[in-house]
Enzyme design. Structure first.
Site, PDB file in Angstrom:
ATOM      1  N   LYS A  60       0.821  -1.210   0.000  1.00 50.31           N
ATOM      2  CA  LYS A  60       0.000   0.000   0.000  1.00 50.31           C
ATOM      3  C   LYS A  60       0.861   1.269   0.000  1.00 50.31           C
ATOM      4  CE  LYS A  60      -4.070  -2.189   0.851  1.00 50.31           C
ATOM      5  NZ  LYS A  60      -3.621  -3.590   0.739  1.00 50.31           N
TER       6      LYS A  60
HETATM    7  C1  PLP Z   1      -4.089  -4.671   0.091  1.00 51.25           C
HETATM    8  C2  PLP Z   1      -3.296  -5.911   0.037  1.00 51.25           C
HETATM    9  C3  PLP Z   1      -3.526  -6.918  -0.925  1.00 51.25           C
HETATM   10  C4  PLP Z   1      -4.654  -6.833  -1.937  1.00 51.25           C
HETATM   11  O1  PLP Z   1      -4.431  -5.863  -2.912  1.00 51.25           O
HETATM   12  P1  PLP Z   1      -5.637  -5.345  -3.843  1.00 51.25           P
HETATM   13  O2  PLP Z   1      -5.076  -4.235  -4.626  1.00 51.25           O
HETATM   14  O3  PLP Z   1      -6.722  -4.907  -2.889  1.00 51.25           O
HETATM   15  O4  PLP Z   1      -6.072  -6.497  -4.683  1.00 51.25           O
HETATM   16  C5  PLP Z   1      -2.684  -8.020  -0.938  1.00 51.25           C
HETATM   17  N1  PLP Z   1      -1.703  -8.163  -0.030  1.00 51.25           N
HETATM   18  C6  PLP Z   1      -1.453  -7.235   0.911  1.00 51.25           C
HETATM   19  C7  PLP Z   1      -0.359  -7.471   1.889  1.00 51.25           C
HETATM   20  C8  PLP Z   1      -2.231  -6.080   0.991  1.00 51.25           C
HETATM   21  O5  PLP Z   1      -1.973  -5.164   1.946  1.00 51.25           O
END
Ligand code: PLP
Length: 467
Positions: free
Chosen positions: A112
């Site tokens: 993120k």
């Molecule tokens: C948010 C997240 C995901 C999922 O990503 P999306 O873009 O919502 O599909 C996968 N792994 C981790 C560690 C995340 O923080």
């Protein structure tokens, strides 16, 4: 670049407008009016550039007409300056054709940060220019809250309130949020669960008076700027593996479908990605859709990979819009069926077309632990419970001979309990977080009551907002 809504009934906006709006007023999601194209020669010219420089060049067509290149370049440099690896998103080879693309070297150890660090700068830039202030409010079960707080802590024109369920996040996740002591950050520990926190946030946004008075804004993954900021690392990785001369595949641990959609966007822009592998845990709505055209809601069940525990993948709407030939009326119709019936039958030809590019993969908790342990034994590589699902998906589902970029979305130290179950010991925190357990924490308790939360937010930030 202009931005239009997937549901066709909202005004077109420029990049800054789409950034500040987040969700479109018709309930749709903003998309660029067309995908920028990079020729093979233009892609080749990006090879070997440092990550922030490459990111600025890849993103320039999206911000064109709204943010100048020099400003964008400076924001990309600042956004990734605090990352703990010089390559920002290093590629680690795990098998003949499998490469982990590590996206977790930012301040909160999850992917993120890749988008939110840049989006924090973009917000500040646009708000300063337009002389506006916003008050971000969000709920978190862990990762998004800390990444959002890190992205905006200390910024002038933004305040942020993050609600977390009291006692229900991991200690690492809580401390990552509560140890940020900046004045513009408010952490609320709510007596309830994550759904209660989300319901409170929804109620705050639904109170139009409060929403306008406080200039409320959201940070969820439906903001197109977040998708855009996730495109450059696929370009970076594919160039390192021989693109544009050589095709690659991607395997992505998926929740809201934002990360894998960014890979698909990179393909629209000219990157030769031949296959998209959607990796999920037991919350497998996308895998059920890809396997059997079964896009139907089920109760969310907690798993060892909590950031993928979702019932609906909001960003799938964007892909559907594309596969429906950008027909906003039909997209609107599909989504309203989904909202009223909890299921969305997709026309067979559309389903088949999606399946020619996307493959689903599902991994249970037991398999997740077995895969962590097996990978560790075979290669010495320690993957977190999200990343490992992408790596397993790459092994099981990739076309023979293609190099696969497996997105590694979190650092194993974020999930010490799962790692301990898998390999018998707990991973240490990386150096820049090693003091986390000793840092001062700051948060307030809040009852499970939206009007009480509204009063707390107002008491804390109303003055700041009218300064
Ligand atoms: C948010 C997240 C995901 C999922 O990503 P999306 O873009 O919502 O599909 C996968 N792994 C981790 C560690 C995340 O923080």
């Amino acid at each position: 670049m202009r931005y239009l809504s997937t549901r066709g009934q909202a005004p077109e906006l420029d990049f800054a407008g789409a950034l500040l709006a987040g969700l479109a007023v018709d309930g749709g999601l903003y998309m660029p009016a067309r995908w920028p194209r990079f020729s093979a020669g233009e892609l080749r010219a990006l090879r070997g550039l440092p990550y922030p420089e490459l990111a600025a060049r890849v993103l320039a067509p999206f911000t064109e007409g709204s943010i100048g290149f020099a400003g964008l370049q400076s924001m990309c440099r600042r956004a990734y300056a605090g990352f703990s690896h010089k390559a920002i998103t290093p590629l680690v080879q795990l098998d003949t054709n499998i490469y982990a693309l590590e996206l977790f070297h930012g301040p909160t150890l999850a992917f993120k940060d890749m988008a939110l660090q840049l989006v924090g700068h973009l917000f500040e830039h646009v708000l300063e220019r337009e002389n506006k202030k916003i008050c971000i409010v969000g709920a978190t079960s862990g990762d998004t809250g800390s990444a959002a707080i890190e992205a905006v802590a200390g910024r002038q024109n933004i305040s942020i309130t993050i609600l977390h369920p009291h006692g229900k996040t991991s200690e690492v996740q809580r401390r990552q949020m509560t140890s940020v002591l900046a004045d513009n950050v408010l952490n609320l520990a709510v007596d309830g669960n994550f759904d209660d926190c989300q319901a409170i946030v929804k109620a705050l946004f639904a109170d139009t008076g409060f929403r306008e008075k406080m200039s409320l804004s959201a940070v969820n993954s439906i903001n197109f700027a977040r998708i855009a900021a996730q495109i450059p690392y696929y370009v970076y990785a594919a160039l390192n593996l021989g693109a544009p001369e050589r095709e690659v595949a991607v395997a992505v641990p998926t929740g809201n479908f934002g990360n894998i959609l960014a890979a698909w966007a990179a393909r629209q822009m000219g990157l030769p990605i031949a296959r998209f592998i959607v990796a999920s845990n037991r919350n497998d709505i996308l895998t059920r859709f890809l396997d059997a055209n079964d896009m139907s809601l089920r109760a969310v069940e907690p798993s060892l990979s909590p950031s993928m525990d979702i019932g609906i993948s909001s960003n799938f709407e964007r892909l559907l819009f594309e596969f429906l030939g950008r027909d906003a009326g039909q997209t609107r119709h599909q989504l309203s069926t989904f909202a009223t019936q909890g299921r969305m039958p997709i026309p067979d030809a559309v389903w088949q077309a999606v399946r020619r590019e996307f493959t689903g993969y599902r991994c249970s908790d037991a398999e997740t632990l077995a895969e962590i342990s097996r990978l560790y034994r075979e290669t010495g590589y320690l993957a977190d419970p999200h990343s490992v699902i992408g790596i397993a998906a790459a092994r099981e589902k990739a076309p023979v001979g293609l190099p696969v970029i497996a997105a590694a979305t979190a650092h194993p130290a974020k999930f010490p309990d799962a790692i301990e179950k898998a390999i018998g010991s707990r991973p240490p925190l990386p150096p820049h977080l090693s003091g986390l357990y000793d840092r001062e924490e700051r948060y307030e308790h809040a009852p499970n009551d939206w009007s009480a939360v509204a009063r707390i937010v107002e008491r804390r930030f109303a003055n700041r907002n009218s300064e």
